[in-house]
Write a protein that holds these residues in place. Structure first.
Motif, mmCIF file in Angstrom:
data_model
loop_
_atom_site.group_PDB
_atom_site.id
_atom_site.type_symbol
_atom_site.label_atom_id
_atom_site.label_comp_id
_atom_site.label_asym_id
_atom_site.label_seq_id
_atom_site.Cartn_x
_atom_site.Cartn_y
_atom_site.Cartn_z
ATOM 1 N N ILE A 304 -1.744 14.069 1.340
ATOM 2 C CA ILE A 304 -2.098 12.827 0.647
ATOM 3 C C ILE A 304 -3.050 12.015 1.517
ATOM 4 O O ILE A 304 -2.834 11.872 2.729
ATOM 5 C CB ILE A 304 -0.836 11.986 0.364
ATOM 6 N N ARG A 305 -4.110 11.490 0.899
ATOM 7 C CA ARG A 305 -4.975 10.538 1.604
ATOM 8 C C ARG A 305 -5.365 9.461 0.602
ATOM 9 O O ARG A 305 -6.088 9.734 -0.357
ATOM 10 C CB ARG A 305 -6.211 11.242 2.169
ATOM 11 N N GLN A 306 -4.866 8.242 0.797
ATOM 12 C CA GLN A 306 -5.126 7.160 -0.160
ATOM 13 C C GLN A 306 -5.081 5.807 0.547
ATOM 14 O O GLN A 306 -4.296 5.600 1.468
ATOM 15 C CB GLN A 306 -4.084 7.178 -1.287
ATOM 16 N N SER A 307 -5.923 4.893 0.082
ATOM 17 C CA SER A 307 -5.913 3.524 0.616
ATOM 18 C C SER A 307 -4.615 2.829 0.220
ATOM 19 O O SER A 307 -4.079 3.054 -0.871
ATOM 20 C CB SER A 307 -7.094 2.729 0.057
ATOM 21 N N ALA A 308 -4.113 2.021 1.126
ATOM 22 C CA ALA A 308 -2.890 1.259 0.856
ATOM 23 C C ALA A 308 -3.054 -0.148 1.420
ATOM 24 O O ALA A 308 -3.895 -0.396 2.283
ATOM 25 C CB ALA A 308 -1.681 1.947 1.473
ATOM 26 N N LYS A 309 -2.249 -1.058 0.914
ATOM 27 C CA LYS A 309 -2.309 -2.453 1.368
ATOM 28 C C LYS A 309 -1.019 -2.791 2.101
ATOM 29 O O LYS A 309 0.076 -2.452 1.634
ATOM 30 C CB LYS A 309 -2.490 -3.368 0.169
ATOM 31 N N LEU A 310 -1.152 -3.449 3.246
ATOM 32 C CA LEU A 310 0.019 -3.932 3.974
ATOM 33 C C LEU A 310 0.531 -5.190 3.271
ATOM 34 O O LEU A 310 -0.122 -6.228 3.280
ATOM 35 C CB LEU A 310 -0.354 -4.235 5.427
ATOM 36 N N ILE A 311 1.684 -5.082 2.626
ATOM 37 C CA ILE A 311 2.252 -6.202 1.870
ATOM 38 C C ILE A 311 2.927 -7.209 2.787
ATOM 39 O O ILE A 311 2.743 -8.421 2.678
ATOM 40 C CB ILE A 311 3.259 -5.690 0.813
#
Length: 361
Positions: A304-311
């Motif tokens: 898996i390679r995907q952008s994520a946001k630190l909540i």
């Protein structure tokens, strides 16, 4: 590529006029899979995917004797140490390197292996006895054998091959074969006359030709039943592939454009759930300033390679070396991840790693 050995420990590859993966697989009593990964920093994301997606037993760090440990050597060594993968070093081009330059390269390599946090014992292998001792101690991860080879003259290659043949498997794949099917998709192909073919490492369980399995998650988080039409392992058609094997699987009931890297194949009786958010225990390996909620790195987990946001994070602000509990949210689509999965996150020169502790519905 694969390297095969017969029951006497001789390399099967040397007996063939040309490289033939199927021929090696059929002749050998032991097959070692070599996953070649890029050394340049520009391709670090590809190297990370290769390490996380192929679950290697060992890591071979290749260093040119006339250049020394340049480029991403430190980062790759840190990657192996973070994932607890035992390391050995292969110093090449010894035929064209002056003695004093070779000794300087060896000192540099040994210095990096002895760094705090790495804490390896460098061990230059000079004969078959050394190779046997090195292979026996490799699974513990403390000893780091160093081999001096030349691909032009062949010097040291016999010792290296003998060492690789003697290496015991670090992961007990036979124990995983009885578990539930799990295979992360790494590549997809549109083969003439066959149709859609996907490939990946079977991490647990087994899969048989003609079986129906679950595939997903698709962009909406759903899973679909597909049929495995045929299976190839090392280019040889087989009826069954088991944990520890890289398999090519021809699938029906799904289109080529619907498949993406990072999807999984699971047992038909599973009730999987794709998630957008997860909690993890993270460590910031390197960051030039500070990290705070709103930070958007790229998550790399298995294939898996995907952008994520630190909540959110417990400390509020993170710097290099900090350890904290954080919540991430995938930006584009939900993914199939499980508690305990290890991942890396990166953005520019920022790098960190984490382990999933909780899935958030």
């Amino acid at each position: 590529h694969v390297l095969g050995f017969d029951e006497r420990g001789r390399s099967v590859n040397d007996e063939l006029e040309t490289y033939d993966e199927a021929g090696i697989y059929l002749r050998a009593s032991k097959v070692v899979t070599l996953v070649d990964l890029a050394g340049h920093e520009r391709y670090l994301k590809t190297t990370m995917r290769g390490v996380l997606g192929s679950v290697p037993d060992y890591a071979a760090m290749v260093v040119a004797a006339n250049a020394g440990p340049i480029g991403s050597f430190r980062e790759h060594l840190g990657l192996a140490v973070a994932l607890k993968i035992p390391v050995f070093v292969v110093v090449t081009k010894v035929d064209m390197t002056p003695r004093e330059v070779l000794e300087r390269t060896l000192r540099s390599v040994e210095g990096l292996l002895k760094l705090p946090g790495v804490n390896k014992i460098p061990f230059v292998v000079k004969n078959q006895g050394d190779a046997a001792v090195a292979a026996r101690n490799m699974p513990h991860g403390r000893v780091a054998p160093v081999f001096l080879v030349s691909n032009v003259t062949g010097e040291g290659l016999d010792l290296l091959k003998s060492f690789i043949n003697m290496l015991p498997p670090r992961i007990e794949w036979s124990e995983r074969q009885g578990g539930k099917l799990l295979c992360y998709i790494d590549e997809k192909f549109d083969v003439t006359g066959v149709g859609l073919v996907v490939s990946g490492l079977i991490e647990s369980g087994s899969i048989t030709s003609g079986a129906r399995v679950l595939l997903g998650p698709f962009d909406d988080g759903s899973f679909r039943t597909v049929r495995v039409r045929s299976i190839h392992v090392n280019r040889v058609p087989v009826e069954r592939a088991v944990a520890g094997q890289m398999a090519g699987l021809a699938l029906s009931n799904v289109e080529y454009d619907e498949i993406r890297r990072g999807m999984v194949l699971l047992d038909l009786n599973e009730k999987p759930r794709a998630v957008r958010e997860f909690e993890a225990r993270i460590r910031v390996l390197h960051h030039p300033t500070t990290i705070k909620p709103g930070y958007e790195p790229v998550i790399q987990l298995k294939t898996i390679r995907q952008s994520a946001k630190l909540i959110s994070c417990t400390k509020g602000i993170l710097r290099s070396g900090d350890v904290d509990t954080a919540i991430f949210r995938f930006k584009i689509r939900p993914e199939y991840v499980t508690v305990g999965d290890v991942f890396f996150f990166r953005e520019g020169r920022t790098k960190g790693m984490g382990r999933i502790t909780r899935l958030i519905a």
